[in-house]
Design a protein around this motif. Structure first.
Motif, PDB file in Angstrom:
ATOM      1  N   GLY A   1      42.540  54.312  43.374  1.00  0.00           N
ATOM      2  CA  GLY A   1      43.878  54.830  43.599  1.00  0.00           C
ATOM      3  C   GLY A   1      44.744  53.926  44.461  1.00  0.00           C
ATOM      4  O   GLY A   1      45.850  54.270  44.814  1.00  0.00           O
ATOM      5  N   GLY A   2      44.241  52.746  44.843  1.00  0.00           N
ATOM      6  CA  GLY A   2      45.041  51.811  45.615  1.00  0.00           C
ATOM      7  C   GLY A   2      45.120  52.107  47.104  1.00  0.00           C
ATOM      8  O   GLY A   2      45.870  51.487  47.813  1.00  0.00           O
ATOM      9  N   LEU A   3      44.355  53.069  47.599  1.00  0.00           N
ATOM     10  CA  LEU A   3      44.369  53.388  49.031  1.00  0.00           C
ATOM     11  C   LEU A   3      43.218  52.681  49.729  1.00  0.00           C
ATOM     12  O   LEU A   3      42.126  52.579  49.189  1.00  0.00           O
ATOM     13  N   SER A   4      43.470  52.197  50.894  1.00  0.00           N
ATOM     14  CA  SER A   4      42.397  51.573  51.661  1.00  0.00           C
ATOM     15  C   SER A   4      41.935  52.523  52.753  1.00  0.00           C
ATOM     16  O   SER A   4      42.650  53.428  53.144  1.00  0.00           O
ATOM     17  N   ARG A   5      40.754  52.294  53.203  1.00  0.00           N
ATOM     18  CA  ARG A   5      40.195  53.125  54.264  1.00  0.00           C
ATOM     19  C   ARG A   5      40.465  52.456  55.604  1.00  0.00           C
ATOM     20  O   ARG A   5      40.523  51.245  55.705  1.00  0.00           O
ATOM     21  N   GLY A   6      40.602  53.264  56.605  1.00  0.00           N
ATOM     22  CA  GLY A   6      40.813  52.733  57.937  1.00  0.00           C
ATOM     23  C   GLY A   6      39.986  53.496  58.953  1.00  0.00           C
ATOM     24  O   GLY A   6      39.545  54.612  58.704  1.00  0.00           O
ATOM     25  N   ILE A   7      39.776  52.870  60.066  1.00  0.00           N
ATOM     26  CA  ILE A   7      39.084  53.516  61.180  1.00  0.00           C
ATOM     27  C   ILE A   7      40.128  53.726  62.258  1.00  0.00           C
ATOM     28  O   ILE A   7      40.846  52.795  62.636  1.00  0.00           O
ATOM     29  N   TYR A   8      40.225  54.938  62.740  1.00  0.00           N
ATOM     30  CA  TYR A   8      41.197  55.264  63.776  1.00  0.00           C
ATOM     31  C   TYR A   8      40.484  55.559  65.073  1.00  0.00           C
ATOM     32  O   TYR A   8      39.442  56.201  65.085  1.00  0.00           O
ATOM     33  N   ARG A   9      41.066  55.083  66.142  1.00  0.00           N
ATOM     34  CA  ARG A   9      40.502  55.317  67.461  1.00  0.00           C
ATOM     35  C   ARG A   9      41.668  55.679  68.376  1.00  0.00           C
ATOM     36  O   ARG A   9      42.707  55.031  68.357  1.00  0.00           O
ATOM     37  N   PHE A  10      41.489  56.726  69.134  1.00  0.00           N
ATOM     38  CA  PHE A  10      42.515  57.120  70.085  1.00  0.00           C
ATOM     39  C   PHE A  10      42.337  56.313  71.365  1.00  0.00           C
ATOM     40  O   PHE A  10      41.227  56.042  71.785  1.00  0.00           O
ATOM     41  N   ALA A  11      43.451  55.930  71.929  1.00  0.00           N
ATOM     42  CA  ALA A  11      43.410  55.122  73.145  1.00  0.00           C
ATOM     43  C   ALA A  11      44.357  55.719  74.166  1.00  0.00           C
ATOM     44  O   ALA A  11      45.351  56.348  73.816  1.00  0.00           O
ATOM     45  N   GLU A  12      44.046  55.485  75.408  1.00  0.00           N
ATOM     46  CA  GLU A  12      44.908  55.943  76.493  1.00  0.00           C
ATOM     47  C   GLU A  12      45.793  54.797  76.944  1.00  0.00           C
ATOM     48  O   GLU A  12      45.339  53.661  77.062  1.00  0.00           O
ATOM     49  N   TRP A  13      47.056  55.113  77.179  1.00  0.00           N
ATOM     50  CA  TRP A  13      48.016  54.125  77.649  1.00  0.00           C
ATOM     51  C   TRP A  13      48.572  54.557  78.990  1.00  0.00           C
ATOM     52  O   TRP A  13      48.675  55.742  79.273  1.00  0.00           O
ATOM     53  N   THR A  14      48.964  53.604  79.799  1.00  0.00           N
ATOM     54  CA  THR A  14      49.600  53.895  81.079  1.00  0.00           C
ATOM     55  C   THR A  14      50.912  53.105  81.171  1.00  0.00           C
ATOM     56  O   THR A  14      51.044  52.049  80.562  1.00  0.00           O
ATOM     57  N   LEU A  15      51.858  53.655  81.914  1.00  0.00           N
ATOM     58  CA  LEU A  15      53.123  52.972  82.180  1.00  0.00           C
ATOM     59  C   LEU A  15      53.183  52.589  83.643  1.00  0.00           C
ATOM     60  O   LEU A  15      52.768  53.356  84.508  1.00  0.00           O
TER      61      LEU A  15
END
Length: 87
Positions: free
Chosen positions: A4-18
């Motif tokens: 179907g033309g879709l690729s798989r990805g791996i997602y990872r949540f990350a914490e950011w600071t300002l």
């Protein structure tokens, strides 16, 4: 690619600071709400207000907006919770 033309990805949540940029102080800008003209940003709020008053005297415009802003840097924390330097 998968079917179907879709690729798989791996997602990872990350914490950011300002963090406020230590080399940049709070800046102020005055803007005319009639003609959208604005003053150059300045380190002094009084200077931005004075620009608004001078502009009002020259143009007769009566509505103004004054805002303050500050620059920040964002950095991502590594999985161990330590900040990763911004690239």
């Amino acid at each position: 690619m998968s079917a179907g033309g879709l690729s798989r990805g791996i997602y990872r949540f990350a914490e950011w600071t300002l963090k406020a940029d230590p080399e940049s102080a709070v800046r102020y800008v005055g803007k005319c709400l009639t003609c959208s003209e604005r003053c150059a940003d300045t380190a002094a709020g009084d200077d931005a207000q004075l620009w608004c008053l001078k502009h009002a005297g020259i143009t007769g415009h009566g509505g103004y907006e004054l805002w303050a802003f500050q620059y920040f840097t964002a950095s991502m924390a590594d999985p161990a919770g330590k900040p990763v330097p911004a690239s």
